[in-house]
Design a protein around this motif. Structure first.
Motif, PDB file in Angstrom:
ATOM      1  N   ARG A 122       4.381   0.696 -18.445  1.00 19.60           N
ATOM      2  CA  ARG A 122       3.829  -0.697 -19.223  1.00 19.60           C
ATOM      3  C   ARG A 122       4.414  -1.716 -18.659  1.00 19.60           C
ATOM      4  O   ARG A 122       4.111  -2.884 -19.357  1.00 19.60           O
ATOM      5  N   GLY A 178       8.052  -1.810 -27.917  1.00 21.67           N
ATOM      6  CA  GLY A 178       7.629  -0.414 -27.701  1.00 21.67           C
ATOM      7  C   GLY A 178       8.713  -0.002 -26.692  1.00 21.67           C
ATOM      8  O   GLY A 178       8.749   1.242 -26.618  1.00 21.67           O
ATOM      9  N   LEU A 179       9.628  -0.654 -26.134  1.00 14.84           N
ATOM     10  CA  LEU A 179      10.638  -0.179 -25.140  1.00 14.84           C
ATOM     11  C   LEU A 179      11.823   0.291 -26.188  1.00 14.84           C
ATOM     12  O   LEU A 179      12.361  -0.490 -26.946  1.00 14.84           O
ATOM     13  N   SER A 180      12.290   1.463 -25.914  1.00 14.08           N
ATOM     14  CA  SER A 180      13.458   1.932 -26.336  1.00 14.08           C
ATOM     15  C   SER A 180      14.704   1.092 -25.733  1.00 14.08           C
ATOM     16  O   SER A 180      14.668   0.363 -24.827  1.00 14.08           O
ATOM     17  N   VAL A 198      15.543   2.451 -22.190  1.00 12.62           N
ATOM     18  CA  VAL A 198      14.546   1.892 -21.222  1.00 12.62           C
ATOM     19  C   VAL A 198      14.752   0.203 -20.965  1.00 12.62           C
ATOM     20  O   VAL A 198      14.732  -0.227 -20.001  1.00 12.62           O
ATOM     21  N   ARG A 199      15.011  -0.466 -22.070  1.00  7.14           N
ATOM     22  CA  ARG A 199      15.498  -1.754 -21.859  1.00  7.14           C
ATOM     23  C   ARG A 199      16.685  -2.222 -21.060  1.00  7.14           C
ATOM     24  O   ARG A 199      16.732  -2.948 -20.287  1.00  7.14           O
ATOM     25  N   GLY A 221       7.206   4.323 -20.580  1.00  8.00           N
ATOM     26  CA  GLY A 221       7.732   2.726 -20.922  1.00  8.00           C
ATOM     27  C   GLY A 221       7.525   2.040 -19.671  1.00  8.00           C
ATOM     28  O   GLY A 221       7.056   0.906 -19.675  1.00  8.00           O
ATOM     29  N   ASP A 230       9.318  10.113 -21.539  1.00 10.90           N
ATOM     30  CA  ASP A 230       9.270   8.845 -22.341  1.00 10.90           C
ATOM     31  C   ASP A 230       9.744   7.489 -21.690  1.00 10.90           C
ATOM     32  O   ASP A 230       9.219   6.759 -21.848  1.00 10.90           O
ATOM     33  N   ILE A 231      10.746   7.887 -20.752  1.00 13.79           N
ATOM     34  CA  ILE A 231      11.292   6.740 -19.986  1.00 13.79           C
ATOM     35  C   ILE A 231      10.175   5.974 -19.145  1.00 13.79           C
ATOM     36  O   ILE A 231       9.832   5.039 -19.083  1.00 13.79           O
TER      37      ILE A 231
END
Length: 337
Positions: A175, A293-295, A298-299, A172, A168-169
């Motif tokens: 992108r 869209g980034l968790s 990830v941010r 992100g 998942d990371i």
């Protein structure tokens, strides 16, 4: 956007992202072969850009991660640097004197060397055991190096079972080129205003904490000092209250970088203190930028990347405002030293 080629930027950052799978494969092969630790051994600005990845490993993994200076290791060596070490050597030019000198020592030791370069036809481009090429330039290399080093750290965590949501990371992170371009577009109207703050003083205290501290250090030393000849005092927000606070008085400029990791409260502490003694606190906060869209996780990981991409926009306005091109040097690669 002022003096900016959008397609070039996308091509370069997509080039960094495209290296991910091969980086993961090489790291997995090193670990399977018995690697015992990893060293991030850049010189100057490239070394600073490796710090968030090294910090991530030091705090999330039991796999030993070191960051050191090639100029010192050439002289002293390290008891931890062995033929079971992975060494990451970033150098945009591929010719950095101190790194090239250390490369010969690393070959003698038998360490596995990954070089991250902008040109394969260079000493570091030819000398690494695994060479990763992304033809960036000064204005695009920060994001590229941040992403490549982050992929390396995440690959170690993933291979060792120390991270649960690796896929998942990285989805992100894949992108990021397009997201960073949108950040640049959104920030452009404000970039000139921030540049006026930097141009308005010949001295700035620059601070930050967590994984954005390296970007504060990098921007002060490599951009404002080297490329603009503006004096700075980069200081970690944890150390701000152990010396540097005594330099804060009216009309002293303090530049604060705020990221989104768990160490953000250290930056908030500076933000609470400084306005009591000077009205020249200027903050750049990654939380202000849309990254759809980034968790949150990830941010937090990409906060230094986001700062780097915004600061590039500021720098472009700054060089025009001061009539001082970012390529101007007095000594760097111009005289013997």
């Amino acid at each position: 956007m002022l003096n900016f080629d959008e397609q070039r930027f996308l091509r370069i950052q997509a080039g960094a992202v495209a290296l991910r799978q091969r980086l993961e494969t090489v790291i997995a092969g090193c670990l399977d072969a018995g690697a015992e630790n990893i060293f991030f051994l850049g010189t100057g600005g490239a070394a600073i850009l490796m710090q968030p990845a090294a910090q991530l490993l030091q705090r999330r993994s039991r796999f030993p991660a070191f960051i050191d200076m090639p100029a010192e290791l050439v002289i002293t060596g390290s008891a931890h640097l062995t033929n079971r070490s992975i060494v990451v050597m970033p150098s945009l030019s591929g010719t950095t004197k101190e790194s090239v000198a250390l490369l010969e020592k690393l070959k003698a030791i038998g360490a596995t060397v990954l070089t991250l370069v902008g040109n394969a036809d260079t000493p570091l481009g030819q000398g690494g055991d695994h060479v990763f090429v992304n033809a960036a330039a000064d204005d695009t290399s920060s994001e590229s190096f941040y992403l490549q080093s982050l992929f390396i750290a995440l690959a170690i965590l993933h291979h060792r079972g120390e991270i649960a949501n690796h896929d998942d990371i990285v989805a992100g992170l894949d992108r990021m080129p397009e997201l960073l371009l949108e950040v640049k577009r959104a920030y452009e109207p404000q970039a000139e205003t921030f540049a006026k703050v930097l141009a308005g003083s010949d001295y700035h205290i620059i601070t930050g904490a967590g994984n954005v501290w390296p970007e504060a250090f990098y921007y002060g030393m490599c951009i404002l000092e080297e490329m603009q000849w503006i004096r700075t005092r980069p200081v970690h927000a944890s150390d701000f209250f152990h010396g540097t606070l005594e330099l804060v008085e009216q009309d002293v400029s303090v530049i604060l970088f705020k990221g989104e990791d768990e160490l953000r409260p250290l930056a908030e502490r500076v933000a609470s203190f400084v306005p009591q003694y000077t009205d020249r606190l200027t903050a750049l906060d990654t939380a202000a930028f849309a990254l759809p869209g980034l968790s949150a996780e990830v941010r937090a990981l990409v906060s230094p990347v986001v700062l780097a991409t915004v600061l590039e926009r500021i720098s472009v306005h700054l060089e025009v405002m001061r009539n001082h091109p970012l390529t101007t040097r007095r000594y760097y690669k111009r005289v013997a030293y």
